[in-house]
Design a protein around this motif. Structure first.
Motif, PDB file in Angstrom:
ATOM      1  N   THR A  64      -9.165 -17.755  79.127  1.00 32.85           N
ATOM      2  CA  THR A  64      -8.390 -17.742  77.889  1.00 32.85           C
ATOM      3  C   THR A  64      -7.131 -16.890  78.021  1.00 32.85           C
ATOM      4  OG1 THR A  64     -10.423 -17.969  76.619  1.00 32.85           O
ATOM      5  CG2 THR A  64      -8.515 -17.171  75.426  1.00 32.85           C
ATOM      6  N   VAL A  65      -7.254 -15.775  78.733  1.00 37.10           N
ATOM      7  CA  VAL A  65      -6.170 -14.799  78.843  1.00 37.10           C
ATOM      8  C   VAL A  65      -5.151 -15.185  79.919  1.00 37.10           C
ATOM      9  CG1 VAL A  65      -5.697 -12.383  79.482  1.00 37.10           C
ATOM     10  CG2 VAL A  65      -7.597 -12.923  77.951  1.00 37.10           C
ATOM     11  N   LEU A  66      -5.591 -15.826  80.972  1.00 36.15           N
ATOM     12  CA  LEU A  66      -4.742 -16.111  82.139  1.00 36.15           C
ATOM     13  C   LEU A  66      -3.418 -16.808  81.815  1.00 36.15           C
ATOM     14  CD1 LEU A  66      -5.083 -15.313  85.062  1.00 36.15           C
ATOM     15  CD2 LEU A  66      -6.141 -17.515  85.492  1.00 36.15           C
ATOM     16  N   PRO A  67      -3.373 -17.758  80.888  1.00 33.63           N
ATOM     17  CA  PRO A  67      -2.076 -18.378  80.586  1.00 33.63           C
ATOM     18  C   PRO A  67      -1.043 -17.396  80.025  1.00 33.63           C
ATOM     19  CG  PRO A  67      -3.850 -19.742  79.765  1.00 33.63           C
ATOM     20  CD  PRO A  67      -4.464 -18.443  80.198  1.00 33.63           C
ATOM     21  N   CYS A  68      -1.500 -16.244  79.539  1.00 34.27           N
ATOM     22  CA  CYS A  68      -0.604 -15.231  78.976  1.00 34.27           C
ATOM     23  C   CYS A  68      -0.176 -14.208  80.021  1.00 34.27           C
ATOM     24  CB  CYS A  68      -1.300 -14.489  77.832  1.00 34.27           C
ATOM     25  SG  CYS A  68      -2.005 -15.572  76.580  1.00 34.27           S
ATOM     26  N   LEU A  76       0.520  -8.896  79.966  1.00 30.59           N
ATOM     27  CA  LEU A  76       0.100  -9.982  79.084  1.00 30.59           C
ATOM     28  C   LEU A  76       1.135 -10.194  78.000  1.00 30.59           C
ATOM     29  CD1 LEU A  76      -3.681  -9.130  78.717  1.00 30.59           C
ATOM     30  CD2 LEU A  76      -2.602 -10.739  80.288  1.00 30.59           C
ATOM     31  N   GLU A  77       1.621 -11.404  77.909  1.00 25.72           N
ATOM     32  CA  GLU A  77       2.575 -11.763  76.863  1.00 25.72           C
ATOM     33  C   GLU A  77       1.798 -12.299  75.664  1.00 25.72           C
ATOM     34  OE1 GLU A  77       5.371 -14.506  78.538  1.00 25.72           O
ATOM     35  OE2 GLU A  77       6.249 -12.971  79.819  1.00 25.72           O
ATOM     36  N   PRO A  78       2.327 -12.096  74.465  1.00 27.72           N
ATOM     37  CA  PRO A  78       1.606 -12.588  73.287  1.00 27.72           C
ATOM     38  C   PRO A  78       1.387 -14.103  73.351  1.00 27.72           C
ATOM     39  CG  PRO A  78       3.416 -11.146  72.650  1.00 27.72           C
ATOM     40  CD  PRO A  78       3.559 -11.400  74.130  1.00 27.72           C
ATOM     41  N   CYS A  79       0.149 -14.488  73.155  1.00 23.70           N
ATOM     42  CA  CYS A  79      -0.250 -15.887  73.090  1.00 23.70           C
ATOM     43  C   CYS A  79      -1.180 -16.025  71.889  1.00 23.70           C
ATOM     44  CB  CYS A  79      -1.010 -16.295  74.348  1.00 23.70           C
ATOM     45  SG  CYS A  79      -0.042 -16.312  75.858  1.00 23.70           S
ATOM     46  N   PRO A  80      -1.375 -17.234  71.406  1.00 19.69           N
ATOM     47  CA  PRO A  80      -2.311 -17.415  70.292  1.00 19.69           C
ATOM     48  C   PRO A  80      -3.699 -16.851  70.643  1.00 19.69           C
ATOM     49  CG  PRO A  80      -1.081 -19.422  70.679  1.00 19.69           C
ATOM     50  CD  PRO A  80      -0.744 -18.480  71.810  1.00 19.69           C
ATOM     51  N   ASN A  81      -4.247 -16.104  69.734  1.00 17.69           N
ATOM     52  CA  ASN A  81      -5.592 -15.537  69.855  1.00 17.69           C
ATOM     53  C   ASN A  81      -5.756 -14.456  70.921  1.00 17.69           C
ATOM     54  OD1 ASN A  81      -6.553 -17.295  67.805  1.00 17.69           O
ATOM     55  ND2 ASN A  81      -6.737 -18.918  69.330  1.00 17.69           N
ATOM     56  N   LEU A  82      -4.692 -14.089  71.634  1.00 16.31           N
ATOM     57  CA  LEU A  82      -4.819 -13.088  72.696  1.00 16.31           C
ATOM     58  C   LEU A  82      -5.278 -11.746  72.134  1.00 16.31           C
ATOM     59  CD1 LEU A  82      -4.525 -12.150  75.625  1.00 16.31           C
ATOM     60  CD2 LEU A  82      -2.139 -11.618  75.108  1.00 16.31           C
ATOM     61  N   LEU A  83      -4.607 -11.270  71.087  1.00 14.30           N
ATOM     62  CA  LEU A  83      -4.962  -9.966  70.534  1.00 14.30           C
ATOM     63  C   LEU A  83      -6.398  -9.961  70.019  1.00 14.30           C
ATOM     64  CD1 LEU A  83      -1.644  -8.979  68.730  1.00 14.30           C
ATOM     65  CD2 LEU A  83      -2.538  -8.112  70.890  1.00 14.30           C
ATOM     66  N   ALA A  84      -6.802 -11.021  69.346  1.00 17.34           N
ATOM     67  CA  ALA A  84      -8.172 -11.098  68.837  1.00 17.34           C
ATOM     68  C   ALA A  84      -9.180 -11.085  69.993  1.00 17.34           C
ATOM     69  CB  ALA A  84      -8.347 -12.349  67.987  1.00 17.34           C
ATOM     70  N   THR A  85      -8.872 -11.794  71.055  1.00 17.00           N
ATOM     71  CA  THR A  85      -9.756 -11.832  72.219  1.00 17.00           C
ATOM     72  C   THR A  85      -9.890 -10.457  72.840  1.00 17.00           C
ATOM     73  OG1 THR A  85      -9.202 -14.141  72.684  1.00 17.00           O
ATOM     74  CG2 THR A  85     -10.070 -12.851  74.520  1.00 17.00           C
ATOM     75  N   LEU A  86      -8.770  -9.777  73.038  1.00 20.23           N
ATOM     76  CA  LEU A  86      -8.804  -8.446  73.646  1.00 20.23           C
ATOM     77  C   LEU A  86      -9.508  -7.439  72.743  1.00 20.23           C
ATOM     78  CD1 LEU A  86      -5.251  -8.264  75.260  1.00 20.23           C
ATOM     79  CD2 LEU A  86      -7.441  -8.800  76.364  1.00 20.23           C
ATOM     80  N   ARG A  87      -9.287  -7.528  71.453  1.00 18.58           N
ATOM     81  CA  ARG A  87      -9.973  -6.623  70.513  1.00 18.58           C
ATOM     82  C   ARG A  87     -11.489  -6.860  70.545  1.00 18.58           C
ATOM     83  NH1 ARG A  87      -5.278  -7.528  66.788  1.00 18.58           N
ATOM     84  NH2 ARG A  87      -4.075  -5.605  66.948  1.00 18.58           N
ATOM     85  N   THR A  88     -11.898  -8.103  70.598  1.00 18.55           N
ATOM     86  CA  THR A  88     -13.320  -8.429  70.677  1.00 18.55           C
ATOM     87  C   THR A  88     -13.943  -7.848  71.944  1.00 18.55           C
ATOM     88  OG1 THR A  88     -13.013 -10.447  69.389  1.00 18.55           O
ATOM     89  CG2 THR A  88     -14.979 -10.340  70.789  1.00 18.55           C
ATOM     90  N   GLU A  89     -13.257  -7.997  73.053  1.00 13.11           N
ATOM     91  CA  GLU A  89     -13.758  -7.462  74.325  1.00 13.11           C
ATOM     92  C   GLU A  89     -13.841  -5.942  74.290  1.00 13.11           C
ATOM     93  OE1 GLU A  89     -15.031  -9.069  77.017  1.00 13.11           O
ATOM     94  OE2 GLU A  89     -14.855 -10.864  75.772  1.00 13.11           O
TER      95      GLU A  89
END
Length: 116
Positions: A64-68, A76-89
């Motif tokens: 999920t993160v790799l495209p960013c 990591l550049e901002p991508c859709p859902n990136l911040l939510a994914t990182l916060r969850t992790e």
């Protein structure tokens, strides 16, 4: 480049490179002979994968993160859902740390009682 060359240049085993490909993290082209050929950018992608794994991310999250990701570190550049994914992790890691601290405290209590 063939998988052996990518392995040599990245220090990652051929088996692990095939695993990354199976997980959808790394792409190759197949020659008619069946050999895998990777573009030069694969060296950077492998470095990104290794660094994201070192940050505690699993391969599903990395997909999920790799495209960013940009550069080997990666940035990591901002991508859709990136911040939510990182916060969850990060929350999951914090939860595991809390659990480990509680487990350590309980074990230390048993040790202290046994030594007394």
């Amino acid at each position: 480049m063939k998988i052996g060359e990518l392995s040599r240049r990245t220090g990652v085993s051929q088996r692990l490179l095939r695993y990354y490909e199976q997980q959808g993290l790394l792409a190759s082209q197949r020659a008619p002979s069946g050999y895998r050929y990777y573009p030069a950018e694969a060296i950077t992608v492998v470095a990104q994968i290794r660094n994201l794994l070192a940050a505690g991310l699993n391969t599903e999250t990395i997909r999920t993160v790799l495209p960013c990701a940009r550069g080997e570190l990666p940035v990591l550049e901002p991508c859709p859902n990136l911040l939510a994914t990182l916060r969850t992790e990060l929350t999951a890691i914090d939860d595991r740390l809390t659990c480990l601290q509680q487990t350590r405290k309980a074990l230390a209590t048993y040790l202290a009682a046994t030594e007394a």
